[in-house]
Design an enzyme around this catalytic site. Sequence first.
Site, PDB file in Angstrom:
ATOM      1  N   LYS A 135       1.132  -1.446  -0.217  1.00  0.00           N
ATOM      2  CA  LYS A 135       0.091  -0.467   0.096  1.00  0.00           C
ATOM      3  C   LYS A 135       0.807   1.405  -0.027  1.00  0.00           C
ATOM      4  O   LYS A 135       0.682   1.728  -0.762  1.00  0.00           O
ATOM      5  CB  LYS A 135      -1.247  -0.123   1.287  1.00  0.00           C
ATOM      6  CG  LYS A 135      -2.372   0.921   0.990  1.00  0.00           C
ATOM      7  CD  LYS A 135      -3.397   0.498   2.464  1.00  0.00           C
ATOM      8  CE  LYS A 135      -3.916  -0.516   2.439  1.00  0.00           C
ATOM      9  NZ  LYS A 135      -4.696  -0.847   3.505  1.00  0.00           N
ATOM     10  N   ARG A 144      -3.669   3.307   8.954  1.00  0.00           N
ATOM     11  CA  ARG A 144      -3.748   1.872   7.793  1.00  0.00           C
ATOM     12  C   ARG A 144      -2.834   1.149   8.113  1.00  0.00           C
ATOM     13  O   ARG A 144      -2.168   0.875   7.393  1.00  0.00           O
ATOM     14  CB  ARG A 144      -4.331   1.461   5.910  1.00  0.00           C
ATOM     15  CG  ARG A 144      -5.879   2.757   5.719  1.00  0.00           C
ATOM     16  CD  ARG A 144      -5.773   2.780   4.678  1.00  0.00           C
ATOM     17  NE  ARG A 144      -6.714   3.110   4.450  1.00  0.00           N
ATOM     18  CZ  ARG A 144      -8.369   2.866   3.235  1.00  0.00           C
ATOM     19  NH1 ARG A 144      -8.143   1.580   2.447  1.00  0.00           N
ATOM     20  NH2 ARG A 144      -9.268   3.734   3.401  1.00  0.00           N
ATOM     21  N   GLY A 199      -8.610  -6.993   4.645  1.00  0.00           N
ATOM     22  CA  GLY A 199      -9.189  -7.269   5.448  1.00  0.00           C
ATOM     23  C   GLY A 199      -8.565  -7.952   6.039  1.00  0.00           C
ATOM     24  O   GLY A 199      -9.813  -8.398   7.425  1.00  0.00           O
ATOM     25  N   MET A 223      -5.993  -6.623   8.795  1.00  0.00           N
ATOM     26  CA  MET A 223      -5.521  -6.419   9.953  1.00  0.00           C
ATOM     27  C   MET A 223      -6.833  -5.576   9.561  1.00  0.00           C
ATOM     28  O   MET A 223      -7.901  -5.163   9.165  1.00  0.00           O
ATOM     29  CB  MET A 223      -4.508  -6.154   9.859  1.00  0.00           C
ATOM     30  CG  MET A 223      -3.016  -6.869   9.510  1.00  0.00           C
ATOM     31  SD  MET A 223      -1.749  -6.965   9.919  1.00  0.00           S
ATOM     32  CE  MET A 223      -1.358  -6.710   7.833  1.00  0.00           C
ATOM     33  N   ARG A 239      -3.856  -2.453  -5.678  1.00  0.00           N
ATOM     34  CA  ARG A 239      -2.768  -3.055  -5.942  1.00  0.00           C
ATOM     35  C   ARG A 239      -3.591  -3.877  -7.183  1.00  0.00           C
ATOM     36  O   ARG A 239      -4.146  -3.510  -7.903  1.00  0.00           O
ATOM     37  CB  ARG A 239      -3.392  -4.073  -4.409  1.00  0.00           C
ATOM     38  CG  ARG A 239      -4.642  -4.315  -4.165  1.00  0.00           C
ATOM     39  CD  ARG A 239      -5.622  -4.353  -2.489  1.00  0.00           C
ATOM     40  NE  ARG A 239      -6.473  -4.483  -3.063  1.00  0.00           N
ATOM     41  CZ  ARG A 239      -7.290  -4.553  -1.334  1.00  0.00           C
ATOM     42  NH1 ARG A 239      -6.262  -4.432  -0.155  1.00  0.00           N
ATOM     43  NH2 ARG A 239      -8.161  -4.125  -1.689  1.00  0.00           N
ATOM     44  N   HIS A 268      -4.809 -42.695   1.840  1.00  0.00           N
ATOM     45  CA  HIS A 268      -4.959 -43.860   1.200  1.00  0.00           C
ATOM     46  C   HIS A 268      -6.682 -42.914   0.037  1.00  0.00           C
ATOM     47  O   HIS A 268      -6.816 -43.520  -0.954  1.00  0.00           O
ATOM     48  CB  HIS A 268      -5.762 -45.340   1.232  1.00  0.00           C
ATOM     49  CG  HIS A 268      -6.261 -46.304   0.035  1.00  0.00           C
ATOM     50  ND1 HIS A 268      -7.570 -46.482   0.166  1.00  0.00           N
ATOM     51  CD2 HIS A 268      -5.776 -46.572  -0.862  1.00  0.00           C
ATOM     52  CE1 HIS A 268      -8.415 -47.528  -0.788  1.00  0.00           C
ATOM     53  NE2 HIS A 268      -6.373 -47.195  -1.862  1.00  0.00           N
ATOM     54  N   SER A 313      13.662 -43.584  -8.967  1.00  0.00           N
ATOM     55  CA  SER A 313      12.915 -42.867  -8.909  1.00  0.00           C
ATOM     56  C   SER A 313      12.086 -42.449  -7.153  1.00  0.00           C
ATOM     57  O   SER A 313      12.240 -43.451  -6.464  1.00  0.00           O
ATOM     58  CB  SER A 313      11.425 -44.170  -9.417  1.00  0.00           C
ATOM     59  OG  SER A 313       9.827 -43.010  -8.855  1.00  0.00           O
ATOM     60  N   ASP A 319       7.349 -41.616   0.947  1.00  0.00           N
ATOM     61  CA  ASP A 319       7.940 -42.500   2.057  1.00  0.00           C
ATOM     62  C   ASP A 319       9.192 -42.206   2.574  1.00  0.00           C
ATOM     63  O   ASP A 319       9.800 -42.685   3.683  1.00  0.00           O
ATOM     64  CB  ASP A 319       7.484 -44.225   1.383  1.00  0.00           C
ATOM     65  CG  ASP A 319       6.997 -45.069   1.233  1.00  0.00           C
ATOM     66  OD1 ASP A 319       5.411 -44.056   2.172  1.00  0.00           O
ATOM     67  OD2 ASP A 319       6.852 -46.508   0.345  1.00  0.00           O
ATOM     68  N   CYS A 363       8.312 -39.311  -8.010  1.00  0.00           N
ATOM     69  CA  CYS A 363       6.670 -39.483  -7.962  1.00  0.00           C
ATOM     70  C   CYS A 363       6.286 -39.417  -6.583  1.00  0.00           C
ATOM     71  O   CYS A 363       6.360 -39.952  -5.288  1.00  0.00           O
ATOM     72  CB  CYS A 363       6.382 -40.182  -8.772  1.00  0.00           C
ATOM     73  SG  CYS A 363       7.182 -42.793  -7.525  1.00  0.00           S
ATOM     74  N   TYR A 401      12.876 -35.253 -13.970  1.00  0.00           N
ATOM     75  CA  TYR A 401      10.829 -35.311 -14.911  1.00  0.00           C
ATOM     76  C   TYR A 401      10.168 -35.985 -12.616  1.00  0.00           C
ATOM     77  O   TYR A 401      10.448 -36.332 -11.851  1.00  0.00           O
ATOM     78  CB  TYR A 401      10.730 -37.146 -15.357  1.00  0.00           C
ATOM     79  CG  TYR A 401      11.085 -38.071 -14.841  1.00  0.00           C
ATOM     80  CD1 TYR A 401       9.693 -38.840 -14.233  1.00  0.00           C
ATOM     81  CD2 TYR A 401      11.942 -38.752 -15.159  1.00  0.00           C
ATOM     82  CE1 TYR A 401      10.057 -40.403 -13.561  1.00  0.00           C
ATOM     83  CE2 TYR A 401      11.999 -40.375 -14.363  1.00  0.00           C
ATOM     84  CZ  TYR A 401      11.026 -41.121 -14.231  1.00  0.00           C
ATOM     85  OH  TYR A 401      11.088 -42.307 -13.221  1.00  0.00           O
TER      86      TYR A 401
END
Lengths: 875, 875
Positions: A23, A93, A102, A104, A337, A455, A764, A769, A831, A851
């Site tokens: 601002k 402000r 909105g 603060m 803005r 899952h 990969s 995990d 992946c 990839y």
Amino acid sequence: MPKKYVYFYTEANKDLKHLLGSKGANLGEMKKLNIPVSPAFTITTQACSYFLENNFTCSKDLEKQILNNLKKIEKETNSFFANSSNPLLLSVRSGATVSMPGMMDTILNLGLNDKTVIGLSKKAENQRFAYDSYRRFIQMFGEVVLGVSSRTFKKVIDNLKSKKKIEEDTELKLEDLKEIITTYKKIIKKETKKDFPQDPTIQLKLAINSIFKSWNNKRAIEYRLQNNIENKLLTAVNVQAMVFGNLNSDSGTGVCFSRNPATGENKFYGEYLINAQGEDIVSGVRTPQPISILKRKMKDQYLQLLKISKTLEKHFKDMQDIEFTIENKKLFILQTRNGKRTPKAAVKIAMDMLDEKLITQKEAILRIDPESLEKLLHKSLDPKSLNNSLILTKGLPASPGAVTGQIVFSAKRAYEENKKGKKVILIRTETSPEDIKGINACQGILTKRGGLTSHAAVVTRAMGKVCVSSVSDLQILENLKKVIIKNKTFKEGDNLTIDGTTGNVYAGKIPLVNPILSKDFEKLMDLLDKYKKLEIRVNADNLKEAEIGLTFSVEGIGLCRTEHMFFEENKIKSVREMVLSESLEGRQKALDELLPMQRKDFVKLFKVMKNKPTTIRLLDFPLHELLPKNKKDIVDLAKTLKISALKINEKIKNLKETNPMLGFRGCRLLVTYPEITIMQTRAIVEAAIFVNKKFKLKTVPEIVVPLVGDVKEVELLKKMIIETINQIFLEKKTTIKYKIGAMIEIPRAALISEKLAKHVDFFSFGTNDLTQMTLGLSRDDSNMFLKDYIRLGVYKKDPFTSIDKEGVGQLMQLGIKKAINKNKNLKLGVCGEHAADPESILFFHKIGIDYVSCSPYRVPVARLSAARAAILEMD
Amino acid sequence: MPKKYVYFYTEANKDLKHLLGSKGANLGEMKKLNIPVSPAFTITTQACSYFLENNFTCSKDLEKQILNNLKKIEKETNSFFANSSNPLLLSVRSGATVSMPGMMDTILNLGLNDKTVIGLSKKAENQRFAYDSYRRFIQMFGEVVLGVSSRTFKKVIDNLKSKKKIEEDTELKLEDLKEIITTYKKIIKKETKKDFPQDPTIQLKLAINSIFKSWNNKRAIEYRLQNNIENKLLTAVNVQAMVFGNLNSDSGTGVCFSRNPATGENKFYGEYLINAQGEDIVSGVRTPQPISILKRKMKDQYLQLLKISKTLEKHFKDMQDIEFTIENKKLFILQTRNGKRTPKAAVKIAMDMLDEKLITQKEAILRIDPESLEKLLHKSLDPKSLNNSLILTKGLPASPGAVTGQIVFSAKRAYEENKKGKKVILIRTETSPEDIKGINACQGILTKRGGLTSHAAVVTRAMGKVCVSSVSDLQILENLKKVIIKNKTFKEGDNLTIDGTTGNVYAGKIPLVNPILSKDFEKLMDLLDKYKKLEIRVNADNLKEAEIGLTFSVEGIGLCRTEHMFFEENKIKSVREMVLSESLEGRQKALDELLPMQRKDFVKLFKVMKNKPTTIRLLDFPLHELLPKNKKDIVDLAKTLKISALKINEKIKNLKETNPMLGFRGCRLLVTYPEITIMQTRAIVEAAIFVNKKFKLKTVPEIVVPLVGDVKEVELLKKMIIETINQIFLEKKTTIKYKIGAMIEIPRAALISEKLAKHVDFFSFGTNDLTQMTLGLSRDDSNMFLKDYIRLGVYKKDPFTSIDKEGVGQLMQLGIKKAINKNKNLKLGVCGEHAADPESILFFHKIGIDYVSCSPYRVPVARLSAARAAILEMD
């Protein structure tokens, strides 16, 4: 020299955004562009930092600098702060670096007191206006600075209005306002044990402090959490000479956008209120009018505003959200803005601006939030029909899109009801792979447990179905076919609506709107390929997922989870026979039955992928997961296989694991039961040979070994795989090319990567995990404390959504460095869920991943993220 | 120059042990000492390697070198290989670098055939001897080289003996032997489709190949696995001119030891057989006589043997196991090696030899197998009453010692029966912390599931109770109070005997012998402290464990697991109340009840430890583990707490985790429920203040935070702990010193160790959990494939027993390096099972660990290992 804590608006510019907030910085920009801005100064974020770190006290330097700058405003406005005959009034402000609309606090009309209000009355020649401003100021100051509840103030006005039998605030008379002011002051005295401060200097000081403090109010923290804004950014404070939209009927206030923020259309858009202050629009007390009315009523001002809007858009090279006020026919811009917009508008605006040569290709790409793209691909709740009071409860937004349907409590019922043509939502404590038939049949899933990588979440995302997970206040009474949500009971067949984009759950039916993929979307996608370096692949366990991936132009399949294929109706019997068999012969018989079925699956995939790389992961599954779970299914299976249910139960018991995540799965199974490895290798390679011959293709299947932890595992399995393949080559009298890779999911695999690298063609990274093990964090169980952990700042984000660079990332980098050292041609993929997370993709790009592979509907997100990563690296 | 594959015995010496095996090397040593040794040559382990790597063919060079060396033997013995009138006969024996007694193959009398047997008859002037030798040769060659079963040959002799009505082999006449030879040859022809090879050169070649191959026979692999001998060491082959103990009654063969291998007493010990070959002793066909008889019958030879025994012991500086043969009154030593001995003897011999100045202190220490020490501390089965046919089944040796007792199937019954004075063995599928009362009450535990680091194993080792775990063929019918083991049913109250040192399970009662800690043991322990650098601490959760540790001179408590204290009868109600409470107030109330009890526990520990460092780990436990498991207990708890059982069940369900190992535990609990952290800190520090004041001590408690994964966790908890402590200091108007540490159990903690190091005084590596997560391997579930993995060589050893240096070790080193870099004073400890594993301790010593902490009865093992590590590093 004292630190500079305050910048006058003539000193501000966009390069100071980190200090002045957007601002404040933009006020300076507008001033330079000769746009009518009321004089102002900005207190820096460093002052905020000082305040928060010094027990809520301001630097002495700050106080001096404020006074100096106040004098400058007084000079420009020719009015004087705290002067009772010609008072300068201020708006105060907050203004953070990142826009937090909105979130603060704002205080208008500061400087009014029992004396200056008289001065203002005279100056404006409008008593009602002055007292209304004073009333507004006390109310705002009371709420924001002194912490009195807004309801208390509202009640005063409401009582008076009902006493006077009037409807609108504007109908309040001067006497009414004076009465209100008196009551307000009494309220403040009663609630705060202090009088309302009459000294404008004290008002200003308290207001500034209050804004500094507001950085840490609950609402602001929550917003930052949800929007991934760092806590340490802090807020600046803008102090500006007031201009009054509520002066008279030649005054007004409004908000406009340089383009339509909902559709993206290049059309000036906005609304305004006559004789009003900004808060009247924000609070919804009055309903604003479309900007077109302004065009009719004050054409000059309208045209000036339109011109300014164009100027600002051109200057900032983005669609602008502009607040303006007209005071007695004179236009002032309060702030500008970059405007928030819908995902659809974001794409259209970026592509249009590119056409208009307003921005470059790179800029157009960087302009779009990758995460938002997925929203374009799914149904959503009709915003017209929506308000928050309809929300029943909220869970995790596990798979996006919205759906309305009848609830059921078992996979079986989902299947049956779907067959009757019903749309169903499956409610489960958690889902397991054996629910797959039901998941397939339902429109959406609602679960009590399980995070974003549970899952249910993973499967539904892959299928493009809706899922809300981890709704802890579901009380599922499965036997009674009922669910209690927040004391409301819903029975099978009742309608619910769930929104997997927000996590919200609604009672009953709510209208939905369909996604439409625009030309702009396609244009954007094509553009991305010019920049991105990461190859984008899809996780596809079946033909349908592969096809969806191909519609988004994937470059291959990065992960085909063969165990998911095992759950299909035609295979599950043989699979279970295999698991239950005590002997190699028994297993072999079951595997012989499975071979042609698996081969057929792979034929379909290879055929549709037309030579694109296709990575097949060998079985990675705890065996017990393949066995039925409920009594009836066990009895049925016993009958089918002609063995006793007792034996099945015994086997289930024997296979039960305390920590299945760290158990007998992945390559541990493949090493221990070589016959499974051999069957799967055979299915893959025979399918590739068949497809290559029949459709004149050159499929190069990529076989990947899951859950590798030691080089010996790779050696043993590679030997099995190659011997099997050579045997097939002999039988078929032909050969094909193939690749063998290792999943890097266990921390140890990354630590010994240099040994693994010598044996394989590709790695990969299974980052789901890898995250679980590196962080010692079960994705299924972490919900019990993850919220607290994010609140306390232990984790910045859910580490299953965005890669933990410091820990998991460090391990990946270590693994890559060692591996590449030994095998320069090693191809590196990721992946899992992180493969579609924009921030994670930036990281993967940086550390040399080749990839990423993600679920079909995340492909556009990944593609955009990859292009962004490449562009950000260039700059 | 061709590679040297063969060494004549005059060329051999002990430095060539890696090439010649210990047998071959020691032949050379004996030759040098002028001890009567029959001429011999040794084929190297490199020749074996060539053979195994070249598809079972020998190098051409080898064949030439064998012929050359044969000529040398011919020259020394003045007899000739394959010569029908003056035949040289050979013994061909395996000889590995590490002694593997009886594990591989031996062939005697090689060179005999239908012609040379006649020559031998004439030369020895003893036809029966010659044909008996031929009979033996065909039998041995048939079994060892041609693979005919020994039963087939034995049946021939047994049939003939019963036909002739004779009892002993020695009663067989010449004609009988000739008949047997004819039958043997027929058997070989029938079974191998080939004639018994008459050509001595072919006999020799086949025998050598057969020994090379025997390196990989099942028995040898099994032995190496059990004894942690590396597969790649390979075997040498010793070819030696035969001497004949079976020539006449002035001949004989025997085995003697320079000291008593059972007791360690410095007394010549042995046994012999007159007119026999070595195999007669080994096979148990005839019962040998004590060596004292030899002293009477052939005094000269006895004295000569005694002298040689002394010479050899002095030369090799260790107790010798010597094989000898007397041929026609002439003594020959066949081989000498360091003798196997009981753990007790090992300690005595080492201490005696040290006194005799035969060996140095360092040598004495290195002479003792650390692992064997623990056996001295527990009861064992009386070897007199033992034979393998009594074994019912076998599990993992989870906690050493042996016990006989009545079986029970619940912790409750164990407690009740024990109260009646019964000795009980508790049989469970697996144990859980709530069984603790029953575990305390029983003598031993037998479980169906769980590895060497399962709950049952860890707890029993700490308590010094016996445990056999992972007995997969237990079929436990808990409701019927029965167990079926290998088709035999045992009901409650029946006796079983379990041996936690071997893992064997026996039906009925077997006599036990008590452990006696000798003076020598204490002498050894004192000696260790002169060398070891690692500090040895004990894992103690209660006074008893601390006291046992102190009897073994521990230097502190390295790990006190406070959650174990929670299960004690006086606390469990409050603990459960805490877990079940939905509100902070409820939890606080329960914690207030717990505080004085916990404080009392710590008072006891600090008092007994007398200023020795005592590390207390804050609560590290999944909450649901603290709740009852069976219906009755739940109902009881509901009554006690006056809440509904339904509510408890709901809570149990809500707290259930898919992978508790990676769940809501450790510091995650402490961060989320600060009140627990505060209570425990209070109990620790108040106890220390009390003890210091009352007993004039200077206890410095060490508080360790479990399961750390992020620096923020440490920051938050450290703040809580320090604030609590400062509050106590104010209340008590006194202060004490204290330390704060972090458990390094999560891979990420090691990866970000530099950040943690700044905040703490010490790291305690929890290598159990670190192994689980780094290897992605649940210690409770890995049994399903761990055996296969060790058999296939994926893991060399169980990674929960011996630290995985390459993976977990690498991570530890990485963590240490980064951490020390930031905090040079950081103290480093290891607690868990690895902390008492000799090989792991070598590693910990090397990477800069300061202390290890293990269960009480493992302390001597750790202490010896630590001294060995320091000595090995010096050399």
